[in-house]
Design an enzyme around this catalytic site. Structure first.
Site, mmCIF file in Angstrom:
data_model
loop_
_atom_site.group_PDB
_atom_site.id
_atom_site.type_symbol
_atom_site.label_atom_id
_atom_site.label_comp_id
_atom_site.label_asym_id
_atom_site.label_seq_id
_atom_site.Cartn_x
_atom_site.Cartn_y
_atom_site.Cartn_z
ATOM 1 C CG LEU A 9 -10.967 3.316 6.930
ATOM 2 C CD1 LEU A 9 -11.330 3.471 8.408
ATOM 3 C CD2 LEU A 9 -12.020 3.986 6.073
ATOM 4 C CB ALA A 10 -6.475 1.732 10.715
ATOM 5 N N GLY A 62 2.115 4.920 1.609
ATOM 6 C CA GLY A 62 2.318 5.428 2.954
ATOM 7 C C GLY A 62 3.445 4.762 3.715
ATOM 8 C CD GLN A 63 7.273 6.783 5.381
ATOM 9 O OE1 GLN A 63 7.917 5.943 5.984
ATOM 10 N NE2 GLN A 63 7.812 7.540 4.425
ATOM 11 C CB VAL A 64 5.673 2.212 9.824
ATOM 12 C CG1 VAL A 64 6.043 3.405 10.713
ATOM 13 C CG2 VAL A 64 5.417 0.971 10.675
ATOM 14 C CB THR A 65 0.010 2.566 10.312
ATOM 15 O OG1 THR A 65 -0.913 3.091 11.285
ATOM 16 C CG2 THR A 65 -0.632 1.372 9.607
ATOM 17 C CB CYS A 101 1.601 8.226 8.983
ATOM 18 S SG CYS A 101 0.139 7.228 9.374
ATOM 19 N NE ARG A 145 -0.296 0.320 4.989
ATOM 20 C CZ ARG A 145 0.647 1.124 5.450
ATOM 21 N NH1 ARG A 145 1.028 2.175 4.741
ATOM 22 N NH2 ARG A 145 1.244 0.883 6.617
ATOM 23 C CB SER A 151 -3.792 5.540 9.797
ATOM 24 O OG SER A 151 -3.316 6.004 11.044
#
Length: 217
Positions: free
Chosen positions: A152-153, A73-76, A169, A71, A138
């Site tokens: 989404l979360a 984006g960065q880390v979540t 993120c 996906r 996020s």
């Protein structure tokens, strides 16, 4: 022509990787007649690192697994008490642009929280939804063959401590917040029910069909 029926799949508690691979399979095998679906799930503790993710944003994963995913984006972080929603939509068929889809997803969260008198908002330079500069939701999508997956979360009623093991993120020191602390939906089930309503209204779906679990492949 847009499919006006949205199929909602209630997956309950499922490990991240099995749902991720199921999303990939659905997207790779769908055709112009395939349903648009919304998958609602809760994951055990896991960090997911997006395609743009930098390892320095994972400060101390400890005993929580880190999964590299496809996906944006960065880390979540995902964990119990967090509502995760995956829109598997044919945006080419419905003529919805990627930026427009992101805006709709963010706005559906804002509209849902407004029902609880929570003043949430999106930010042009940082995807997701915020309340008083604290992040409550996020967002990270992937588009393949004109179709969306990932999603989404929304933090509902969870242990937020694992977020301190990362730069969420990619933002160092970003503070997280959750619905329960703000008087919003108190359970993942309640949040899922309410978000399904605002999401389907914003994207023009007129009929909702509910299913338990994944379809047999």
């Amino acid at each position: 022509m847009q499919d006006t029926t949205l199929h909602i799949r209630h997956l309950g508690k499922q490990d991240y990787e099995s749902v991720w691979h199921a999303m990939q399979h659905y997207t790779d095998t769908r055709d112009s007649e395939s349903h648009d679906e919304l998958w609602i799930v809760e994951h055990p503790p896991v960090f997911t690192q997006g395609q743009a993710g930098k390892s320095e944003h994972i400060l101390n994963a400890g005993d929580i697994p880190v999964i590299q995913v496809d996906r944006g984006g960065q880390v979540t972080y995902h964990g119990p008490g967090q509502l995760v929603v995956y829109p598997l939509l044919d945006i080419k068929r419905s003529k919805v642009g990627v930026r427009q889809l992101v805006t709709h997803i963010e706005q559906s969260i804002v509209d849902m929280l407004a029902k609880y008198d929570i003043n949430a908002y999106a930010k042009a330079d940082a995807p997701g939804v915020y309340v008083d500069e604290r992040k409550i939701a996020s967002l990270g999508l992937r588009i393949r063959k004109g179709c969306s997956f990932h999603g989404l979360a929304l933090n509902v009623d969870m242990d937020l401590a694992p977020f301190r093991r990362i730069n969420p993120c990619g933002y160092a020191g970003l503070e997280m917040v959750q619905c329960k602390a703000l008087g919003g939906p108190q359970t993942v089930i309640e949040a899922g029910e309410q978000l399904t309503i605002t999401f389907s209204q914003l994207l023009g779906y007129q009929h909702l069909v509910h299913h338990q679990g994944l379809a047999a492949s």
